[in-house]
Design a protein around this motif. Structure first.
Motif, PDB file in Angstrom:
ATOM      1  N   UNK A  14     -10.678  16.146 -17.245  1.00 10.41           N
ATOM      2  CA  UNK A  14      -9.427  16.496 -16.574  1.00 10.41           C
ATOM      3  C   UNK A  14      -9.047  15.490 -15.489  1.00 10.41           C
ATOM      4  N   UNK A  15     -10.009  14.694 -15.060  1.00  7.96           N
ATOM      5  CA  UNK A  15      -9.752  13.767 -13.950  1.00  7.96           C
ATOM      6  C   UNK A  15      -8.917  12.577 -14.416  1.00  7.96           C
ATOM      7  N   UNK A  16      -8.143  11.991 -13.508  1.00  7.07           N
ATOM      8  CA  UNK A  16      -7.280  10.867 -13.890  1.00  7.07           C
ATOM      9  C   UNK A  16      -8.016   9.548 -14.083  1.00  7.07           C
ATOM     10  N   UNK A  17      -9.195   9.402 -13.514  1.00  8.34           N
ATOM     11  CA  UNK A  17      -9.911   8.136 -13.626  1.00  8.34           C
ATOM     12  C   UNK A  17     -10.231   7.813 -15.084  1.00  8.34           C
ATOM     13  N   UNK A  18      -9.798   6.656 -15.533  1.00  8.41           N
ATOM     14  CA  UNK A  18     -10.089   6.210 -16.891  1.00  8.41           C
ATOM     15  C   UNK A  18      -9.344   6.965 -17.971  1.00  8.41           C
ATOM     16  N   UNK A  19      -8.361   7.780 -17.599  1.00 10.91           N
ATOM     17  CA  UNK A  19      -7.648   8.586 -18.599  1.00 10.91           C
ATOM     18  C   UNK A  19      -6.765   7.715 -19.489  1.00 10.91           C
ATOM     19  N   UNK A  20      -6.713   8.041 -20.748  1.00  4.08           N
ATOM     20  CA  UNK A  20      -5.811   7.402 -21.712  1.00  4.08           C
ATOM     21  C   UNK A  20      -4.771   8.431 -22.137  1.00  4.08           C
ATOM     22  N   UNK A  21      -3.602   7.987 -22.589  1.00  8.38           N
ATOM     23  CA  UNK A  21      -2.550   8.948 -22.989  1.00  8.38           C
ATOM     24  C   UNK A  21      -3.058   9.897 -24.076  1.00  8.38           C
TER      25      UNK A  21
END
Length: 199
Positions: free
Chosen positions: A183-190
């Motif tokens: 759920x965290x934004x770090x390293x998130x891909x679309x």
């Protein structure tokens, strides 16, 4: 004429005993659990069951409403937490722990037509939406995550752990940690698909 009605405190106590006993019976025996066995487990007569719940379906609905209200109360309380991420983590931990202690997810199908269950579900969804909105606003949950996503993920830790024979009772915590990291934004891909709608 002497009233046969129980004092309010006794009636409330009997209701709590019945809900706990019914939850245990359904967890152990599924929908085949009998009203007689529920009454025996609660230490009351069958008549007491039917004074509180006119039908078995009403009893099932009350269990679901009670469980969702517990999570809704917690979610609404956590909206005041300074740390939104910690609040969301506490909520999801409580949801997974509730299911680990007693998996009654199969009861939902028996109450699909209950307006009261639907109302309790909407209240819980609203609390989750607001928890997720606060988490996004604080930058601790990725922008493309919705309350519906989190609602659908609530059962995942227990569901996955349930596939492991002789699993540790705490195995669900491993998969909850995976979900929280996701759920965290770090390293998130679309994400490859749009968030679903439940209505």
């Amino acid at each position: 004429m002497t009233s046969t009605r129980l004092p309010r405190a006794d009636a409330a106590r009997n209701r709590r005993l019945l809900l706990a006993a019914a939850a245990d019976e359904f967890a152990e025996h599924g929908l085949d659990a009998s009203v007689a066995d529920i009454a025996r487990r609660a230490g009351v007569g069958k008549g007491t069951v039917f004074r509180h719940f006119a039908t078995k379906d009403d009893l099932i609905a009350a269990i679901l409403i009670d469980r969702m209200a517990e999570l809704s109360d917690l979610g609404e309380h956590l909206l005041d937490a300074d740390d939104a991420e910690a609040g969301l983590r506490e909520f999801l931990t409580a949801a997974a722990r509730q299911r680990q202690e007693r998996d009654l997810s199969f009861l939902a199908a028996a109450s699909e037509s209950s307006a009261e269950v639907a109302g309790a579900r909407e209240r819980m969804l609203d609390a989750i939406d607001r928890l997720v909105e606060r988490s996004r606003a604080q930058g601790v949950v990725r922008e493309d995550i919705t309350g519906t996503d989190v609602f659908l993920l609530m059962c995942a830790p227990n569901y996955v752990a349930g596939y492991v024979p002789n699993a540790s009772p705490d195995l669900w915590r491993r998969y909850l940690a995976v979900i929280l990291d996701g759920l965290r934004p770090e390293g998130a891909r679309p994400l490859p698909a749009a968030a679903p709608e439940l209505t």
